[in-house]
Design an enzyme around this catalytic site. Structure first.
Site, mmCIF file in Angstrom:
data_model
loop_
_atom_site.group_PDB
_atom_site.id
_atom_site.type_symbol
_atom_site.label_atom_id
_atom_site.label_comp_id
_atom_site.label_asym_id
_atom_site.label_seq_id
_atom_site.Cartn_x
_atom_site.Cartn_y
_atom_site.Cartn_z
ATOM 1 N N ASP A 91 0.838 -1.194 0.000
ATOM 2 C CA ASP A 91 0.000 0.000 0.000
ATOM 3 C C ASP A 91 0.881 1.255 0.000
ATOM 4 O O ASP A 91 1.948 1.268 0.607
ATOM 5 C CB ASP A 91 -0.886 -0.024 1.255
ATOM 6 C CG ASP A 91 -1.823 1.163 1.314
ATOM 7 O OD1 ASP A 91 -2.640 1.305 0.391
ATOM 8 O OD2 ASP A 91 -1.717 1.964 2.269
ATOM 9 N N GLU A 115 1.686 0.017 -4.926
ATOM 10 C CA GLU A 115 0.753 1.050 -5.386
ATOM 11 C C GLU A 115 1.434 2.408 -5.613
ATOM 12 O O GLU A 115 1.834 3.072 -4.665
ATOM 13 C CB GLU A 115 -0.366 1.215 -4.343
ATOM 14 C CG GLU A 115 -1.376 2.265 -4.713
ATOM 15 C CD GLU A 115 -2.158 2.801 -3.511
ATOM 16 O OE1 GLU A 115 -3.206 3.405 -3.728
ATOM 17 O OE2 GLU A 115 -1.689 2.629 -2.365
#
Ligand SMILES: *[C@@H]1O[C@H](CO)[C@@H](O)[C@H](O)[C@H]1NC(C)=O
Ligand SMILES: *[C@@H]1O[C@H](CO)[C@@H](O)[C@H](O)[C@H]1NC(C)=O
Ligand SMILES: *[C@@H]1O[C@H](CO)[C@@H](O)[C@H](O)[C@H]1NC(C)=O
Ligand SMILES: *[C@@H]1O[C@H](CO)[C@@H](O)[C@H](O)[C@H]1NC(C)=O
Ligand SMILES: *[C@@H]1O[C@H](CO)[C@@H](O)[C@H](O)[C@H]1NC(C)=O
Ligand SMILES: *[C@@H]1O[C@H](CO)[C@@H](O)[C@H](O)[C@H]1NC(C)=O
Ligand SMILES: *[C@@H]1O[C@H](CO)[C@@H](O)[C@H](O)[C@H]1NC(C)=O
Ligand SMILES: *[C@@H]1O[C@H](CO)[C@@H](O)[C@H](O)[C@H]1NC(C)=O
Ligand SMILES: *[C@@H]1O[C@H](CO)[C@@H](O)[C@H](O)[C@H]1NC(C)=O
Ligand SMILES: *[C@@H]1O[C@H](CO)[C@@H](O)[C@H](O)[C@H]1NC(C)=O
Ligand SMILES: *[C@@H]1O[C@H](CO)[C@@H](O)[C@H](O)[C@H]1NC(C)=O
Ligand SMILES: *[C@@H]1O[C@H](CO)[C@@H](O)[C@H](O)[C@H]1NC(C)=O
EC number: 3.2.1.1
Length: 550
Positions: free
Chosen positions: A238, A262
């Site tokens: 993330d 990400e």
């Protein structure tokens, strides 16, 4: 079905299978293994309840926990596998901050507090272990979402610069583990995104000092332990854009296994730069944004330009993750409610180079919110996109199984019309050709001539409707288009084993299908019949395969 195999080769394969079976890898799977997979992403709290209720209310505006659990997920694996997915990505599993701020509760899992405890709202360690075991029993992979950029802290209206008590974080119990407080003001400034933080005066997201080796070691030791304790097969990192870039390769090499990070940016130069230097894989945001332009703004040419740019800048496109929805971006159906456009985008996304990822609810064409509880749809396995996904996963899996070069072979555009695009992927004779339309459901009926396809006089199956077409003497494929529907073609002789259009799923090889096709042509024509019967040894077999192969 004709079955010919070399006994020696068979023993070798048998031995390999046994090894795979007896020594279940304690480490994560590799990039090459992941490339063949197809991922379904759940948000645990919103995916399935332990009691299986489909009527329990979940108010997304309130942003509270709605009750989804790992046990609920286990009970709904048939639903996921029914679409053909062989990997599941789940929300972050660690203990999050408790309570409720103006931003709601930590139901999404992105507000970590303690890395070594699990989020008890989702279940116990044993439940998580059971989920991992249930996935592996189905030969499915577990992809874990990890938050290693920040912790979370509720300040409830007070300034995070002065109101965070860092001693509450068991692994990072002092301000020295964190960057000094500053709010990200410019997401396009990567330095700003790395040194500062998001969040607000109600829920702060204190930014870990990931340049520091103490912080790095704590994060890597934890990541290794979670992979080994729960037999995790890969990680989604993330907020990778907000991590110190130099830490990423260290993390990848030390922790091991496949990871996708990400970096939300439409610019392929920036995203591919990460693949070149820091991470094996990233969600393909540049492709995502250009799919919107192509299918929703009716500019198919823009997709071709973006593909060319991604191909020239990224070092391993088949390792990228393709998606048209995730937990952060708007629902596709919210942007445009014409399901035909979604069908075309989804077909492209699933069959283009890369690892497809479908966020829960896309298959039900949910328009309202990407945090809607899936149970409100009653898990309808008859939904249009649910069935489309099962077909697309099946043809992709089949193409992979009969062509070991399929996954890494580059998709080529072969046709561009005013509102159509056609692409080719795979070796000659077993290529998947997709023909996409940007017309939407108001599109008219017409015949489109695809100039270069499968050679002359070849019977091909359009797998979304199970209709056969035969290419003409000029190798053209004349396709009846209607209502803006997508088309996906595969040679009819290569369909056995696919699980589609009346064929069962079986372990066939390309050679077997070629031989069967030749036998079929021979027995129905005047060509000499090849002697397949008893006494057909491996040497002759291999010679024949060499002769038949391109
Ligand atoms: C959901 O919660 C919001 C905010 O509390 C409230 O205004 C709304 O009426 C609720 N919706 C339903 C359907 O209960
Ligand atoms: C099922 O579980 C949910 C969440 O825990 C709860 O709110 C609901 O009342 C339960 N429903 C039934 C029928 O037990
Ligand atoms: C947070 O509070 C501080 C101090 O009151 C204020 O200067 C700042 O603008 C607030 N930040 C946000 C994001 O509201
Ligand atoms: C942080 O934890 C370590 C190890 O448990 C302890 O030695 C140290 O005193 C703690 N620091 C603070 C500021 O509480
Ligand atoms: C980018 O952000 C950093 C850190 O906040 C700042 O020092 C720098 O001036 C910014 N660069 C530009 C071009 O705005
Ligand atoms: C993409 O980023 C690169 C370098 O970061 C920059 O030079 C280029 O102008 C950007 N492209 C677009 C379309 O913004
Ligand atoms: C499935 O969907 C089709 C049309 O989309 C409909 O005709 C059929 O009745 C549905 N079947 C079930 C069992 O819901
Ligand atoms: C299709 O055409 C009708 C009538 O012109 C129009 O109302 C509708 O919005 C169109 N649908 C789409 C998806 O473009
Ligand atoms: C497409 O071609 C077929 C076969 O030649 C013909 O029967 C059909 O009418 C054509 N469709 C349209 C819409 O022109
Ligand atoms: C398509 O062609 C293949 C090979 O000729 C045949 O076996 C199959 O039954 C046909 N499928 C349909 C749907 O007509
Ligand atoms: C597919 O498998 C089922 C169940 O094993 C069997 O009954 C059926 O005959 C098979 N169909 C074909 C086309 O092989
Ligand atoms: C295909 O082969 C694999 C490995 O040999 C085996 O595990 C699997 O059960 C087979 N599948 C089918 C449908 O026969």
């Amino acid at each position: 079905m004709l079955r010919v195999s070399s006994p020696v080769l068979g023993q070798w394969l048998g031995a390999l299978c046994l090894l795979g079976g007896y020594f279940h890898p304690a480490s994560a799977a590799t990039t090459e293994q992941w490339k063949t997979r197809s991922i379904y992403q759940t948000m645990t709290d919103r995916f399935a309840l332990t009691n299986g209720s489909t009527t329990t209310a979940c108010n997304t505006t309130e942003s509270n926990y709605c009750g989804g659990t790992w046990q609920g997920t286990i009970d709904k694996l048939d639903y996921i596998q029914g679409m053909g997915f062989d990997a599941v990505m789940i929300s972050p599993v660690v203990k999050n901050i408790a309570g409720r701020s103006k931003d709601g509760e930590a139901y999404h899992g992105y507000w970590p507090l303690d890395l070594y405890e699990v989020n008890s709202n989702f279940g116990t360690r044993e439940d998580l272990l059971k989920l991992s075991e249930a996935l592996h029993a189905r030969d499915m992979y577990l992809l874990l979402d990890v938050v290693i950029n920040n912790m979370a802290y509720m300040t409830n209206g007070e300034d995070p610069a002065t109101h965070i008590d860092y001693t509450v974080f068991p692994q990072f119990n002092g301000s020295a583990y964190f960057h000094p407080y500053c709010l990200i003001t410019d997401w396009n400034n990567y330095t700003d995104a790395q040194l500062c933080q998001t969040g607000d005066n109600y829920t702060a997201l204190p930014d870990l000092y990931t340049e520091h080796t103490d912080v790095q070691d704590i994060l890597m030791t934890w990541s290794e332990s979670v992979i080994s304790n729960y037999s995790v097969d890969g990680l989604r990192i993330d907020a990778a854009k907000s991590l110190t870039p130099s830490f990423l390769p260290t993390y990848v090499d030390t922790v091991g296994g496949w990871m996708t990070g990400e970096v939300m940016d439409a610019n392929a130069t920036n995203v591919c730069n990460y693949q070149r230097n820091y991470l094996p894989s990233l969600p393909n945001y540049p492709l995502y944004y250009s799919m919107i332009t192509a299918f929703l703004n009716g500019e198919p040419g823009s997709l071709l330009k973006e593909i060319a740019s991604i191909n020239s800048l990224c070092t391993d496109v088949p390792a990228m993750v393709n998606f048209i929805e995730d937990q952060d971006v708007d629902r596709w159906a919210y942007m445009n409610d014409d399901i035909m456009l979604a069908k075309n985008a989804l077909t492209f996304m699933m069959l283009f180079d890369g690892i497809p990822l479908v966020f829960q609810g896309l298959e039900q064409f949910i328009a309202s919110s990407n945090r809607e509880a899936l149970w409100t749809t009653d898990y309808d396995t008859n939904a249009t996109l649910y069935k489309l996904l099962s077909t697309l996963n099946a043809i992709r899996k089949h193409a992979i199984s009969i062509d070991s070069s399929y996954i890494n072979s580059q998709t080529w555009p072969i046709y561009q019309g005013g509102s159509e695009l056609a692409f080719w992927k795979g070796a000659v004779g077993r290529q998947v050709i997709m023909l996409l339309s940007t017309q939407g459901s108001n599109g008219t009926a017409y015949n489109l001539t695809l100039p270069r396809t499968y050679g002359a006089g070849i019977v091909v199956t359009e797998v979304l409707n199970c209709v056969n077409y035969t290419t003409n003497t000029l190798s053209e494929l004349i396709v009846p288009m209607d209502k803006g529907e997508p088309r996906v073609f595969f040679p009819a002789s290569m369909m056995p084993g696919s699980g589609l259009c009346g064929y069962n799923v079986t372990n066939v090889t390309h050679s077997e299908l070629r031989l069967a096709a030749v036998a079929h042509r021979s027995s129905s024509g005047s060509h000499p019949v090849v002697p397949f019967a008893s006494g057909f040894g491996p040497v002759l077999f291999l010679a024949l395969v060499a002769f038949l192969s391109f």
